[in-house]
Write an enzyme that holds these catalytic residues in place. Sequence first.
Site, PDB file in Angstrom:
ATOM      1  CG  ASN A  82       4.673   2.711  -2.268  1.00  0.00           C
ATOM      2  OD1 ASN A  82       5.829   2.393  -2.529  1.00  0.00           O
ATOM      3  ND2 ASN A  82       3.790   3.019  -3.207  1.00  0.00           N
ATOM      4  N   GLY A  95       6.020   6.833   0.424  1.00  0.00           N
ATOM      5  CA  GLY A  95       5.078   7.223  -0.625  1.00  0.00           C
ATOM      6  C   GLY A  95       3.694   6.637  -0.461  1.00  0.00           C
ATOM      7  CG  ASP A 151      -3.579   1.747  -8.757  1.00  0.00           C
ATOM      8  OD1 ASP A 151      -2.933   1.573  -7.708  1.00  0.00           O
ATOM      9  OD2 ASP A 151      -3.921   2.870  -9.185  1.00  0.00           O
ATOM     10  CB  CYS A 174     -10.414   2.454   5.849  1.00  0.00           C
ATOM     11  SG  CYS A 174      -9.127   1.755   4.834  1.00  0.00           S
ATOM     12  CG  HIS A 187      -1.914  -0.587  -0.654  1.00  0.00           C
ATOM     13  ND1 HIS A 187      -2.096   0.297   0.379  1.00  0.00           N
ATOM     14  CD2 HIS A 187      -1.214   0.101  -1.598  1.00  0.00           C
ATOM     15  CE1 HIS A 187      -1.542   1.463   0.084  1.00  0.00           C
ATOM     16  NE2 HIS A 187      -0.980   1.371  -1.125  1.00  0.00           N
ATOM     17  CG  HIS A 200      -8.061  -0.807   8.827  1.00  0.00           C
ATOM     18  ND1 HIS A 200      -8.034  -0.057   7.670  1.00  0.00           N
ATOM     19  CD2 HIS A 200      -7.311  -0.119   9.727  1.00  0.00           C
ATOM     20  CE1 HIS A 200      -7.335   1.052   7.876  1.00  0.00           C
ATOM     21  NE2 HIS A 200      -6.872   1.025   9.122  1.00  0.00           N
ATOM     22  CB  CYS A 212     -12.204  -0.899   5.049  1.00  0.00           C
ATOM     23  SG  CYS A 212     -10.957  -1.409   6.250  1.00  0.00           S
TER      24      CYS A 212
HETATM   25  P1  5GP Z   1       0.022   4.056  -2.309  1.00  0.00           P
HETATM   26  O1  5GP Z   1       0.444   5.358  -2.901  1.00  0.00           O
HETATM   27  O2  5GP Z   1      -0.689   4.256  -0.991  1.00  0.00           O
HETATM   28  O3  5GP Z   1       1.100   3.021  -2.236  1.00  0.00           O
HETATM   29  O4  5GP Z   1      -1.013   3.451  -3.330  1.00  0.00           O
HETATM   30  C1  5GP Z   1      -2.357   3.788  -3.367  1.00  0.00           C
HETATM   31  C2  5GP Z   1      -2.866   3.366  -4.713  1.00  0.00           C
HETATM   32  O5  5GP Z   1      -4.271   3.350  -4.643  1.00  0.00           O
HETATM   33  C3  5GP Z   1      -2.486   4.306  -5.855  1.00  0.00           C
HETATM   34  O6  5GP Z   1      -1.757   3.568  -6.839  1.00  0.00           O
HETATM   35  C4  5GP Z   1      -3.818   4.817  -6.375  1.00  0.00           C
HETATM   36  O7  5GP Z   1      -3.848   4.939  -7.776  1.00  0.00           O
HETATM   37  C5  5GP Z   1      -4.784   3.756  -5.882  1.00  0.00           C
HETATM   38  N1  5GP Z   1      -6.112   4.244  -5.609  1.00  0.00           N
HETATM   39  C6  5GP Z   1      -6.438   5.366  -4.881  1.00  0.00           C
HETATM   40  N2  5GP Z   1      -7.783   5.483  -4.791  1.00  0.00           N
HETATM   41  C7  5GP Z   1      -8.307   4.421  -5.479  1.00  0.00           C
HETATM   42  C8  5GP Z   1      -9.652   4.007  -5.738  1.00  0.00           C
HETATM   43  O8  5GP Z   1     -10.646   4.628  -5.314  1.00  0.00           O
HETATM   44  N3  5GP Z   1      -9.802   2.867  -6.476  1.00  0.00           N
HETATM   45  C9  5GP Z   1      -8.741   2.156  -6.955  1.00  0.00           C
HETATM   46  N4  5GP Z   1      -9.004   1.054  -7.682  1.00  0.00           N
HETATM   47  N5  5GP Z   1      -7.468   2.521  -6.714  1.00  0.00           N
HETATM   48  C10 5GP Z   1      -7.259   3.642  -5.991  1.00  0.00           C
HETATM   49 ZN    ZN Z   2      -8.984  -0.242   5.883  1.00  0.00          ZN
END
Ligand code: 5GP
Ligand code: ZN
Length: 112
Positions: free
Chosen positions: A85, A91, A29, A3, A98, A45, A6
């Site tokens: 989300n 989404g 982010d 993950c 998170h 997790h 994680c």
């Molecule tokens: P979700 O779409 O699942 O609600 O949000 C996932 C978030 O994780 C997105 O806003 C995306 O920009 C962020 N994200 C995805 N991969 C990474 C990463 O490797 N590092 C960081 N800091 N953020 C990430």
């Molecule tokens: Zn995890």
Amino acid sequence: MSCLFCKIAEGSIPSTPVYQDELCYAFADLNPQAPVHVLIVPRQHIASLAETTAEDRPLLGHLFWAAGEIARAKGLPAGYRVVVNTGKDGGQTVDHLHLHLVGGRPFGWPPG
Ligand code: 5GP
Ligand code: ZN
């Protein structure tokens, strides 16, 4: 554990830390949608809000408390938004629970 969040929470994938304690890790982010865009994840997790149980109630409260603490530390007097989300229609793209804390600009409602 394969993950992404994680690995970020345990430090094996780098991130920009914002806040951390024994229960959660908060980091910037990678693709910010607002001047402030912080992700708050439990160290444990949990795939999504849909997978939480009654046992997780203290942890869920802690995550929201952390979001408020981070927002106060950032200084967002005009307000901010906390988003969770969940699942495909919600989404969610990373399957580790998170909270998004976004602020520093106005947001529309309803969401797209
Ligand atoms: P979700 O779409 O699942 O609600 O949000 C996932 C978030 O994780 C997105 O806003 C995306 O920009 C962020 N994200 C995805 N991969 C990474 C990463 O490797 N590092 C960081 N800091 N953020 C990430
Ligand atoms: Zn995890």
